[in-house]
Scaffold this active site. Structure first.
Site, PDB file in Angstrom:
ATOM      1  N   ASP A   1       0.765  -1.196   0.125  1.00 53.73           N
ATOM      2  CA  ASP A   1      -0.007  -0.108   0.045  1.00 53.73           C
ATOM      3  C   ASP A   1       0.882   1.295   0.022  1.00 53.73           C
ATOM      4  O   ASP A   1       2.072   1.206   0.607  1.00 53.73           O
ATOM      5  CB  ASP A   1      -0.988   0.029   1.091  1.00 53.73           C
ATOM      6  N   ASP A 198      -1.034  -0.422   6.113  1.00 53.97           N
ATOM      7  CA  ASP A 198      -1.478   0.276   7.703  1.00 53.97           C
ATOM      8  C   ASP A 198      -2.644   0.597   8.026  1.00 53.97           C
ATOM      9  O   ASP A 198      -2.995   0.801   9.217  1.00 53.97           O
ATOM     10  CB  ASP A 198      -0.437   1.318   7.753  1.00 53.97           C
ATOM     11  N   ASP A 202      -6.818  -2.055   4.573  1.00 53.56           N
ATOM     12  CA  ASP A 202      -5.764  -2.706   3.972  1.00 53.56           C
ATOM     13  C   ASP A 202      -6.204  -4.184   4.921  1.00 53.56           C
ATOM     14  O   ASP A 202      -5.573  -5.264   4.374  1.00 53.56           O
ATOM     15  CB  ASP A 202      -4.316  -2.375   4.483  1.00 53.56           C
TER      16      ASP A 202
END
Length: 247
Positions: A1, A198, A202
């Site tokens: 990400d 994080d 996610d």
């Protein structure tokens, strides 16, 4: 990400571009009014920039997943978000359409602000890469690992960050609910996938991945969904984890 993982997750407003006849402070007031109840990094950046201004009250706040948000100020509908949201609401970008594309090409995230069906202006936001992001990707390449970046950013912004960091695969314009599906697509190609993230969004992707790595400063749900937690919030620790557990 990307945000908060490869980047610091602390975006800052770098440019405010009002539409003709609109004052920059008025543009910021409207944007901050909609964003003041949100903890999204982009919203926090806008509210921080407008901290010395009088912010109007809003009603009917609605988060529009992957696109932005809406609310009402004194009964006027306000939409705040990306180009996709403006297109859906049939907001004419006027001469600022070209400016928005130029900003995206420079790697900025562009927030469009509209009130009562008219564009008030653009707010450009940038986020700095984490200091160890380039070294992390270089080391992973040395170990034969390809690196893909997942982001909700537009393709132009995503490509700039990817080129800077040395990313192999860019997955841009990904809605929060699509992250796990993108992991599945990679796995369907026969790839073993490790996901590093994080945020709340996610968590499904961390669970779907063969190995999930959560940034230590991330949300509780991300940490609970991961196989490995990086205590220092440093992506380079992915390399260390792989060294400790080479299988």
């Amino acid at each position: 990400d990307k945000t908060g993982t490869l980047t610091m997750g602390q975006p800052k407003v770098v440019e405010v571009i009002p539409a003709p006849g609109v004052a920059a402070d008025d543009l910021l007031r409207v944007a901050a009014a909609v964003d003041q109840g949100s903890d999204h990094p982009l919203a926090v950046a806008i509210v921080e920039r407008a901290k010395d201004l009088d912010i109007p009250k809003v009603s009917g706040f609605l988060n529009i997943e992957g696109k932005g948000a809406s609310a009402a100020i004194d009964g006027d509908p306000v939409f705040l978000g990306n180009r996709r949201l403006m297109d859906e609401q049939k907001i004419d970008l006027l001469a600022l359409g070209e400016k928005a594309e130029a900003l995206k090409g420079e790697g900025r995230t562009v927030i469009h602000v509209a009130r009562s069906g008219k564009l008030l202006g653009l707010i450009a936001i940038a986020d700095a890469p984490r200091p160890t992001a380039i070294a992390t990707i270089k080391k992973l390449h040395e170990q034969g690992v390809r690196v893909a970046m997942l982001t909700g950013d537009n393709a132009g912004t995503a490509k700039r960050i990817a080129d800077l960091l040395g990313i192999d695969i860019v997955l841009a314009d990904v809605l929060p609910g699509q992250k796990a599906e993108k992991i599945k697509e990679l796995q369907a190609q026969g790839l073993k996938v490790g996901m590093v993230g994080d945020g709340v969004n996610d968590a499904p992707a961390l669970t779907q991945a063969d190995v999930g790595f959560a940034i230590g400063a991330g949300t509780d749900v991300a940490i609970e969904s991961a196989d490995i937690v990086l205590m220092k919030s440093d992506p380079y620790d992915v390399v260390g984890a792989m060294t400790l557990s080479p299988s």
